[in-house]
Design an enzyme around this catalytic site. Sequence first.
Site, PDB file in Angstrom:
ATOM      1  N   SER A 187      30.180  -7.851  41.104  1.00 53.68           N
ATOM      2  CA  SER A 187      30.586  -9.122  40.241  1.00 53.68           C
ATOM      3  C   SER A 187      32.259  -8.897  40.054  1.00 53.68           C
ATOM      4  O   SER A 187      32.685  -9.042  40.935  1.00 53.68           O
ATOM      5  CB  SER A 187      29.854  -9.317  39.147  1.00 53.68           C
ATOM      6  OG  SER A 187      29.954 -10.600  38.681  1.00 53.68           O
ATOM      7  N   THR A 188      32.316  -9.091  38.846  1.00 54.68           N
ATOM      8  CA  THR A 188      33.694  -9.007  38.380  1.00 54.68           C
ATOM      9  C   THR A 188      34.567  -7.874  39.080  1.00 54.68           C
ATOM     10  O   THR A 188      34.286  -6.683  38.868  1.00 54.68           O
ATOM     11  CB  THR A 188      33.924  -8.976  36.843  1.00 54.68           C
ATOM     12  OG1 THR A 188      33.088  -9.697  36.337  1.00 54.68           O
ATOM     13  CG2 THR A 188      35.376  -9.231  36.626  1.00 54.68           C
ATOM     14  N   HIS A 214      28.503 -12.065  42.837  1.00 57.75           N
ATOM     15  CA  HIS A 214      28.686 -13.241  42.075  1.00 57.75           C
ATOM     16  C   HIS A 214      29.958 -14.247  42.423  1.00 57.75           C
ATOM     17  O   HIS A 214      30.682 -13.896  41.995  1.00 57.75           O
ATOM     18  CB  HIS A 214      28.430 -12.941  40.624  1.00 57.75           C
ATOM     19  CG  HIS A 214      27.194 -12.039  40.367  1.00 57.75           C
ATOM     20  ND1 HIS A 214      27.251 -11.335  39.236  1.00 57.75           N
ATOM     21  CD2 HIS A 214      25.887 -11.939  40.909  1.00 57.75           C
ATOM     22  CE1 HIS A 214      26.038 -10.737  39.182  1.00 57.75           C
ATOM     23  NE2 HIS A 214      25.246 -11.182  40.056  1.00 57.75           N
ATOM     24  N   MET A 308      30.479  -7.517  35.421  1.00 55.02           N
ATOM     25  CA  MET A 308      29.793  -7.787  34.105  1.00 55.02           C
ATOM     26  C   MET A 308      28.281  -7.811  33.808  1.00 55.02           C
ATOM     27  O   MET A 308      27.803  -8.009  34.840  1.00 55.02           O
ATOM     28  CB  MET A 308      30.361  -9.061  33.520  1.00 55.02           C
ATOM     29  CG  MET A 308      31.600  -9.129  32.805  1.00 55.02           C
ATOM     30  SD  MET A 308      31.764 -10.610  31.843  1.00 55.02           S
ATOM     31  CE  MET A 308      32.083 -11.781  33.148  1.00 55.02           C
ATOM     32  N   ASP A 311      23.088  -7.040  35.950  1.00 55.57           N
ATOM     33  CA  ASP A 311      22.366  -7.685  37.144  1.00 55.57           C
ATOM     34  C   ASP A 311      22.215  -6.322  38.041  1.00 55.57           C
ATOM     35  O   ASP A 311      23.117  -5.645  38.496  1.00 55.57           O
ATOM     36  CB  ASP A 311      23.054  -8.688  37.923  1.00 55.57           C
ATOM     37  CG  ASP A 311      22.083  -9.249  39.175  1.00 55.57           C
ATOM     38  OD1 ASP A 311      21.057  -9.081  39.127  1.00 55.57           O
ATOM     39  OD2 ASP A 311      22.892  -9.948  39.730  1.00 55.57           O
TER      40      ASP A 311
END
Length: 368
Positions: A187-188, A214, A308, A311
């Site tokens: 993600s991030t 994401h 973050m 998940d």
Amino acid sequence: MVLLPKKKLLIVDDSAFMRKLIGDFFKDSNVIEVVGIARNGKDAIQKIKALKPDVVTLDVEMPEMNGLDALKRIMAETPVAVIMLSSTTQRGTEITLQAMAYGAVDFVAKPSGTISLDLHKIKDELVAKVENAAHVTISKLNKETTKLPRTTPKLLDRKSVASNLVSTKRVSNWSKTTKKMVLIGTSTGGPRALQEVITKLPKNMQAPVLIVQHMPAGFTKSLAERLNQLAEIEVKEAENGDIIRNGQAYIAPGGYHMKIQKVGSTYCIVLDNEEAPRAGHRPSVDVLFEDNSHYNDFDKIAVIMTGMGSDGSKGLVELKKNGHVVAIAESADTCIVYGMPKAAVETKAVNEIVDLENIAKAIIQYLP
């Protein structure tokens, strides 16, 4: 209760209307204080030096000096956590991906163009990303991933962390002759991390790679095209019905969960935009992992990198219950955000914690 000092935010946008809207989002924040505004990139560079903000929201498209040119200068002269605000046009998505490579922490897509009257739609996302960015270690952003110090992968049975982690014994009976599939969730900070990993995988690798990053629709296509230009393996945004082949990477499109289906002796991609988002995410790493856990024709190498939240951790537990699975988590030392890998490690289902620059090597060692 001791109140911590608020983190300082600088808002950079050429539209006074947009500056006010963004500023209003943080009026009641206990975490963030808006300390200034800037009208373009040049103005931003001066204000950063004067105000020393912890976080900057930076519009991509501005006159005099655009967001991308400003970001290069900022990261070279006064590194700070930057969240890009981007339009969803093709040019906007491509520039945003470049911004990630130059060191931006994250981005938020404006819902309807440069001046978005409906910006309130992304208020919660923007606030969460700004608050998260305020705690990022700046030295990790300002460092080219290829120049990180080379170290050996850290196995989880080291004494310093053994009490919190599983044994690596399950890897000892790993067969290199069976079919393999690589599953990656991030993600991030993911675009830069993926670039570091995917560009080191060999063209003739004997496994396909399924990736969940994401991102909203449109941005995943630009990410796939960018990685495809840089990597030896083929990288594409996944399409419904794609036959899964060795030496190819498939990135789940924004807005769709990615699953697989057996057709005869082959497997193909199934995209699903009807199943609800998981913890706000569609695509979701958990969905990719859980769906994959139903198939045992191949062994899996599951990788969870910077991001973050948590998940992937629930899905990893499901994967581990079924079939042969090796789990690799990115180390806290190289993560932009040590959220997803930390949650994975806490399940005690992870086999190796590996610095980013060694993840490709860790994957390859388990392939035929």
